[in-house]
Scaffold this active site. Structure first.
Site, PDB file in Angstrom:
ATOM      1  N   LYS A  67       0.882  -1.179   0.000  1.00  0.00           N
ATOM      2  CA  LYS A  67       0.000   0.000   0.000  1.00  0.00           C
ATOM      3  C   LYS A  67       0.908   1.214   0.000  1.00  0.00           C
ATOM      4  CE  LYS A  67      -2.453   1.556   3.697  1.00  0.00           C
ATOM      5  NZ  LYS A  67      -3.586   1.664   4.646  1.00  0.00           N
ATOM      6  N   ARG A 110     -10.426  -2.451   6.948  1.00  0.00           N
ATOM      7  CA  ARG A 110      -9.487  -3.458   7.471  1.00  0.00           C
ATOM      8  C   ARG A 110      -9.121  -3.174   8.924  1.00  0.00           C
ATOM      9  NH1 ARG A 110      -4.813  -0.562   9.156  1.00  0.00           N
ATOM     10  NH2 ARG A 110      -3.118  -0.657   7.638  1.00  0.00           N
ATOM     11  N   HIS A 137     -13.380   9.813  12.049  1.00  0.00           N
ATOM     12  CA  HIS A 137     -13.762   9.072  10.833  1.00  0.00           C
ATOM     13  C   HIS A 137     -13.807   7.557  11.064  1.00  0.00           C
ATOM     14  CE1 HIS A 137     -13.996   8.200   6.580  1.00  0.00           C
ATOM     15  NE2 HIS A 137     -12.928   7.441   6.672  1.00  0.00           N
ATOM     16  N   GLN A 138     -12.783   7.022  11.732  1.00  0.00           N
ATOM     17  CA  GLN A 138     -12.687   5.563  11.896  1.00  0.00           C
ATOM     18  C   GLN A 138     -13.737   5.003  12.852  1.00  0.00           C
ATOM     19  OE1 GLN A 138     -10.380   3.801  10.169  1.00  0.00           O
ATOM     20  NE2 GLN A 138      -9.337   5.608   9.395  1.00  0.00           N
ATOM     21  N   ASN A 159     -15.521  11.225  23.991  1.00  0.00           N
ATOM     22  CA  ASN A 159     -14.541  11.755  23.035  1.00  0.00           C
ATOM     23  C   ASN A 159     -13.929  13.025  23.598  1.00  0.00           C
ATOM     24  OD1 ASN A 159     -13.340  11.448  20.359  1.00  0.00           O
ATOM     25  ND2 ASN A 159     -14.253  13.437  19.953  1.00  0.00           N
ATOM     26  N   SER A 199      -6.482  10.109  18.094  1.00  0.00           N
ATOM     27  CA  SER A 199      -5.110  10.506  17.734  1.00  0.00           C
ATOM     28  C   SER A 199      -4.371  10.997  18.977  1.00  0.00           C
ATOM     29  CB  SER A 199      -5.145  11.632  16.716  1.00  0.00           C
ATOM     30  OG  SER A 199      -6.124  11.413  15.757  1.00  0.00           O
ATOM     31  N   THR A 221      -3.301   4.029  18.359  1.00  0.00           N
ATOM     32  CA  THR A 221      -1.852   4.240  18.466  1.00  0.00           C
ATOM     33  C   THR A 221      -1.117   3.442  17.394  1.00  0.00           C
ATOM     34  OG1 THR A 221      -2.044   4.709  20.813  1.00  0.00           O
ATOM     35  CG2 THR A 221       0.129   4.048  20.025  1.00  0.00           C
ATOM     36  N   ASP A 222      -0.627   4.180  16.390  1.00  0.00           N
ATOM     37  CA  ASP A 222       0.061   3.526  15.271  1.00  0.00           C
ATOM     38  C   ASP A 222       1.356   4.254  14.914  1.00  0.00           C
ATOM     39  OD1 ASP A 222      -1.066   5.831  14.316  1.00  0.00           O
ATOM     40  OD2 ASP A 222      -2.164   4.900  12.667  1.00  0.00           O
ATOM     41  N   LYS A 226       2.392   8.215  20.188  1.00  0.00           N
ATOM     42  CA  LYS A 226       0.943   8.207  20.423  1.00  0.00           C
ATOM     43  C   LYS A 226       0.623   7.301  21.611  1.00  0.00           C
ATOM     44  CE  LYS A 226      -1.214   9.109  15.926  1.00  0.00           C
ATOM     45  NZ  LYS A 226      -1.944   8.427  14.856  1.00  0.00           N
TER      46      LYS A 226
HETATM   47  P1  NAD Z   1      -9.999  11.704  12.854  1.00  0.00           P
HETATM   48  O1  NAD Z   1      -9.087  12.853  12.604  1.00  0.00           O
HETATM   49  O2  NAD Z   1     -11.221  11.568  12.026  1.00  0.00           O
HETATM   50  O3  NAD Z   1     -10.476  11.748  14.404  1.00  0.00           O
HETATM   51  C1  NAD Z   1      -9.529  11.944  15.422  1.00  0.00           C
HETATM   52  C2  NAD Z   1     -10.027  11.410  16.756  1.00  0.00           C
HETATM   53  O4  NAD Z   1      -9.009  11.625  17.746  1.00  0.00           O
HETATM   54  C3  NAD Z   1     -11.253  12.141  17.289  1.00  0.00           C
HETATM   55  O5  NAD Z   1     -11.927  11.281  18.167  1.00  0.00           O
HETATM   56  C4  NAD Z   1     -10.626  13.330  18.028  1.00  0.00           C
HETATM   57  O6  NAD Z   1     -11.497  13.847  19.008  1.00  0.00           O
HETATM   58  C5  NAD Z   1      -9.424  12.654  18.658  1.00  0.00           C
HETATM   59  N1  NAD Z   1      -8.292  13.557  18.853  1.00  0.00           N
HETATM   60  C6  NAD Z   1      -7.769  14.452  17.980  1.00  0.00           C
HETATM   61  N2  NAD Z   1      -6.696  15.060  18.503  1.00  0.00           N
HETATM   62  C7  NAD Z   1      -6.528  14.533  19.749  1.00  0.00           C
HETATM   63  C8  NAD Z   1      -5.591  14.747  20.795  1.00  0.00           C
HETATM   64  N3  NAD Z   1      -4.605  15.617  20.660  1.00  0.00           N
HETATM   65  N4  NAD Z   1      -5.732  14.023  21.921  1.00  0.00           N
HETATM   66  C9  NAD Z   1      -6.712  13.109  22.064  1.00  0.00           C
HETATM   67  N5  NAD Z   1      -7.617  12.854  21.094  1.00  0.00           N
HETATM   68  C10 NAD Z   1      -7.530  13.561  19.960  1.00  0.00           C
HETATM   69  O7  NAD Z   1      -9.103  10.407  12.818  1.00  0.00           O
HETATM   70  P2  NAD Z   1      -9.503   8.904  12.434  1.00  0.00           P
HETATM   71  O8  NAD Z   1      -9.381   8.727  10.961  1.00  0.00           O
HETATM   72  O9  NAD Z   1     -10.779   8.524  13.104  1.00  0.00           O
HETATM   73  O10 NAD Z   1      -8.279   8.103  13.101  1.00  0.00           O
HETATM   74  C11 NAD Z   1      -8.164   7.991  14.510  1.00  0.00           C
HETATM   75  C12 NAD Z   1      -6.832   7.383  14.855  1.00  0.00           C
HETATM   76  O11 NAD Z   1      -6.750   6.056  14.332  1.00  0.00           O
HETATM   77  C13 NAD Z   1      -5.617   8.122  14.285  1.00  0.00           C
HETATM   78  O12 NAD Z   1      -4.649   8.219  15.314  1.00  0.00           O
HETATM   79  C14 NAD Z   1      -5.132   7.215  13.177  1.00  0.00           C
HETATM   80  O13 NAD Z   1      -3.755   7.344  12.938  1.00  0.00           O
HETATM   81  C15 NAD Z   1      -5.475   5.861  13.758  1.00  0.00           C
HETATM   82  N6  NAD Z   1      -5.568   4.771  12.777  1.00  0.00           N
HETATM   83  C16 NAD Z   1      -5.065   3.561  13.140  1.00  0.00           C
HETATM   84  C17 NAD Z   1      -5.121   2.494  12.257  1.00  0.00           C
HETATM   85  C18 NAD Z   1      -4.607   1.136  12.667  1.00  0.00           C
HETATM   86  O14 NAD Z   1      -4.516   0.251  11.829  1.00  0.00           O
HETATM   87  N7  NAD Z   1      -4.313   0.927  13.923  1.00  0.00           N
HETATM   88  C19 NAD Z   1      -5.681   2.672  10.985  1.00  0.00           C
HETATM   89  C20 NAD Z   1      -6.221   3.916  10.652  1.00  0.00           C
HETATM   90  C21 NAD Z   1      -6.160   4.961  11.559  1.00  0.00           C
END
Ligand code: NAD
Length: 320
Positions: A67, A110, A137-138, A159, A199, A221-222, A226
């Protein structure tokens, strides 16, 4: 090669198909039939973008590829979402490129499927309440996938930005479950299964919050630095992950490892539970799945969607 456009993925890929693909690839990883290549992630010095590759080879499912993509923080100006990715698959017998697949929606599916696999195998018996930490979003994908593998009776959520909680309320309504916004103390005490997907760079859910038999899928956490969970909570839990090398370096266990609270050897693979080689929850009160996100997950869902698109006659065939 086949091309499956991003716009077509929503009509093709289901949470169920993603679940099947992810369960199989975790099992193959634990049997050492599939492995991930080292991840490349670079700040390219243009458009403030982070770009990289996650790849691997699944010798059981015969998926080879990568990817490619990353994060472009100013994409709003172009009418695009900030995360952009494309999956490329190659024929493992010849090395010829076999498919190019839009990777944006697949990434959400996924990731949600990974926590759903952990819930299927590790949720405490009779779990009724799903706790959601995160409303980005996730989070909607996570909730939908969790509800497909377990019959929850209620969703509670928290949240850091309360104005985003409408997403959790709407998603619960779509699934047909009642939703209540709560403080973290109540979420930790009442939820039987907790998904965290934020995040955050600091602990949100503390050890003292979590009461009784609980499964936690820590999915946010990725990256190095984080953090969503109190390291003491990680140390109290029986820990499983997708890939141990990622868990200790960029996943949720990085902090408990750095503080000497847990040993790398104490972390199990979710795939081993799927294979029946690990007892899973056993007598543990708290289980944790540290979902860090591996390239093989992307290949698994991309290969599945190419198959579905071909069957439905939607995959475009091009010569390269
Ligand atoms: P998003 O930007 O749509 O939403 C962010 C989320 O984190 C919201 O709930 C927001 O309130 C919160 N947030 C933002 N800044 C923050 C901070 N400083 N402290 C605490 N919370 C905070 O993001 P998303 O697309 O929903 O992704 C969420 C997380 O999932 C990201 O960290 C992303 O990297 C991670 N992610 C992980 C995987 C995996 O495979 N593990 C895959 C995709 C995304």
């Amino acid at each position: 090669m086949y091309v499956v456009a991003e716009k077509d993925i929503a009509g093709l890929m289901t949470p169920e198909a993603a679940f099947t693909a992810i369960e199989a690839v975790f099992a193959a990883m634990a049997r050492r039939k599939a492995y991930n290549f080292p991840v490349i992630r670079e700040a390219i010095g243009h458009a403030d973008a982070l770009y990289g590759f996650k790849g691997g080879f699944d010798g059981q499912g015969l998926a080879l590829g990568l990817k490619a993509g990353g994060y472009w923080p100013h994409n709003q100006d172009h009418g695009l979402i900030n995360h952009q990715s494309t999956v490329f698959l190659f024929d493992p017998d010849t090395g010829r490129v076999s498919a190019a697949v839009g990777g944006n929606l697949l990434t959400a599916l996924r990731t949600a499927a990974a926590s759903a696999v952990s819930i299927k195998y590790l949720a405490p018996k009779g779990a009724k309440v799903l706790g959601m930490i995160g409303a980005g979003h996730q989070s909607a994908f996570q909730m939908r996938a969790a509800a497909k593998v377990h019959a929850f009776e209620k969703v509670i959520g928290w949240n850091p930005h309360p104005e985003m909680l409408g997403r959790l309320k709407d998603t619960a309504a779509e699934i047909g479950l009642p939703f209540e916004a709560v403080e973290l103390e109540r979420l930790g005490a009442e939820a039987d299964v907790i998904i965290s997907i934020t995040s955050s760079f600091g602990p949100l859910l503390m050890d003292a919050h979590v009461k009784g038999p609980t499964h936690i899928a820590a999915m946010g956490t990725d990256t190095q630095g984080k953090q969503e969970l109190d390291p003491a909570l990680v140390a109290r839990a029986r820990v499983f992950t997708d890939e141990i090398a990622q868990s200790v370096s960029i996943g949720e266990t990085q902090h408990a490892i750095a503080q000497g609270l847990i040993a790398r050897e104490a972390i199990g693979e979710l795939g081993a539970v799927v294979n029946g080689d690990s007892p899973g929850r056993g007598d543990a009160e708290v289980t944790l799945f540290d979902g860090t996100g591996v390239g093989l997950q992307d290949l698994a869902v991309a290969a599945a969607v190419v198959e579905i698109a071909r069957r439905k006659g939607i995959a475009q065939h091009v010569e390269i």
